[in-house]
Design a protein around this motif. Sequence first.
Motif, PDB file in Angstrom:
ATOM      1  N   GLY A 115       1.324  -5.654  10.439  1.00  0.00           N
ATOM      2  CA  GLY A 115       0.917  -4.795   9.328  1.00  0.00           C
ATOM      3  C   GLY A 115       1.430  -5.271   7.997  1.00  0.00           C
ATOM      4  O   GLY A 115       2.189  -6.249   7.909  1.00  0.00           O
ATOM      5  N   TRP A 116       0.985  -4.580   6.974  1.00  0.00           N
ATOM      6  CA  TRP A 116       1.420  -4.837   5.604  1.00  0.00           C
ATOM      7  C   TRP A 116       1.991  -3.552   5.014  1.00  0.00           C
ATOM      8  O   TRP A 116       1.390  -2.478   5.141  1.00  0.00           O
ATOM      9  N   TYR A 117       3.139  -3.696   4.396  1.00  0.00           N
ATOM     10  CA  TYR A 117       3.774  -2.621   3.662  1.00  0.00           C
ATOM     11  C   TYR A 117       3.918  -3.075   2.214  1.00  0.00           C
ATOM     12  O   TYR A 117       3.808  -4.251   1.916  1.00  0.00           O
ATOM     13  N   ARG A 118       4.176  -2.117   1.338  1.00  0.00           N
ATOM     14  CA  ARG A 118       4.436  -2.488  -0.051  1.00  0.00           C
ATOM     15  C   ARG A 118       5.518  -1.595  -0.635  1.00  0.00           C
ATOM     16  O   ARG A 118       5.708  -0.461  -0.198  1.00  0.00           O
ATOM     17  N   GLN A 119       6.189  -2.143  -1.625  1.00  0.00           N
ATOM     18  CA  GLN A 119       7.243  -1.401  -2.308  1.00  0.00           C
ATOM     19  C   GLN A 119       7.127  -1.645  -3.799  1.00  0.00           C
ATOM     20  O   GLN A 119       7.299  -2.779  -4.267  1.00  0.00           O
ATOM     21  N   ALA A 120       6.830  -0.584  -4.524  1.00  0.00           N
ATOM     22  CA  ALA A 120       6.752  -0.655  -5.981  1.00  0.00           C
ATOM     23  C   ALA A 120       8.141  -0.360  -6.561  1.00  0.00           C
ATOM     24  O   ALA A 120       8.970   0.269  -5.896  1.00  0.00           O
ATOM     25  N   PRO A 121       8.410  -0.793  -7.773  1.00  0.00           N
ATOM     26  CA  PRO A 121       9.713  -0.541  -8.387  1.00  0.00           C
ATOM     27  C   PRO A 121      10.061   0.942  -8.392  1.00  0.00           C
ATOM     28  O   PRO A 121       9.253   1.779  -8.812  1.00  0.00           O
ATOM     29  N   GLY A 122      11.243   1.266  -7.900  1.00  0.00           N
ATOM     30  CA  GLY A 122      11.711   2.640  -7.893  1.00  0.00           C
ATOM     31  C   GLY A 122      11.123   3.520  -6.811  1.00  0.00           C
ATOM     32  O   GLY A 122      11.381   4.726  -6.788  1.00  0.00           O
ATOM     33  N   LYS A 123      10.340   2.922  -5.917  1.00  0.00           N
ATOM     34  CA  LYS A 123       9.711   3.709  -4.854  1.00  0.00           C
ATOM     35  C   LYS A 123      10.111   3.187  -3.486  1.00  0.00           C
ATOM     36  O   LYS A 123      10.608   2.064  -3.350  1.00  0.00           O
ATOM     37  N   GLN A 124       9.861   4.002  -2.474  1.00  0.00           N
ATOM     38  CA  GLN A 124      10.157   3.585  -1.113  1.00  0.00           C
ATOM     39  C   GLN A 124       9.054   2.667  -0.584  1.00  0.00           C
ATOM     40  O   GLN A 124       7.911   2.708  -1.043  1.00  0.00           O
ATOM     41  N   ARG A 125       9.420   1.862   0.384  1.00  0.00           N
ATOM     42  CA  ARG A 125       8.434   1.013   1.043  1.00  0.00           C
ATOM     43  C   ARG A 125       7.462   1.899   1.808  1.00  0.00           C
ATOM     44  O   ARG A 125       7.870   2.855   2.489  1.00  0.00           O
ATOM     45  N   GLU A 126       6.169   1.569   1.728  1.00  0.00           N
ATOM     46  CA  GLU A 126       5.147   2.384   2.379  1.00  0.00           C
ATOM     47  C   GLU A 126       4.168   1.498   3.138  1.00  0.00           C
ATOM     48  O   GLU A 126       3.925   0.347   2.754  1.00  0.00           O
ATOM     49  N   LEU A 127       3.600   2.068   4.176  1.00  0.00           N
ATOM     50  CA  LEU A 127       2.597   1.354   4.955  1.00  0.00           C
ATOM     51  C   LEU A 127       1.303   1.263   4.162  1.00  0.00           C
ATOM     52  O   LEU A 127       0.824   2.256   3.621  1.00  0.00           O
TER      53      LEU A 127
END
Length: 115
Positions: free
Chosen positions: A35-47
């Motif tokens: 899978g791929w997750y992403r994490q934006a600045p100041g946010k939690q990692r999300e699927l």
Amino acid sequence: QVQLVESGGGLVQPGGSLRLSCAASGSRFRITNMGWYRQAPGKQRELVAAITIEGRTNYDDSVVGRFTISRDNAENTVYLQMNSLKPEDTAVYYCNARQIFGNYWGQGTPVTVSS
């Protein structure tokens, strides 16, 4: 030890497309989910999206209709085709792979959507 090597991130204008790739190596056991997750600045990692070895997929609601996940089981590679990109898609994207004895992460590839 499973190693994941990602590629394909970069800078793109809103409405543009990118294709991420992630190749897994070193696994002695079958890799089941990827899978791929992403994490934006100041946010939690999300699927963002995930795919089973049988090809079943699931997506975060925010990317449905815009992103497509696929995999090549023979090469232990997973792809994420991202179309109609929006500024809110800007994040570091991480590849994830799971097998019976572990859960593994790539080093992350940055995606920036900006004009």
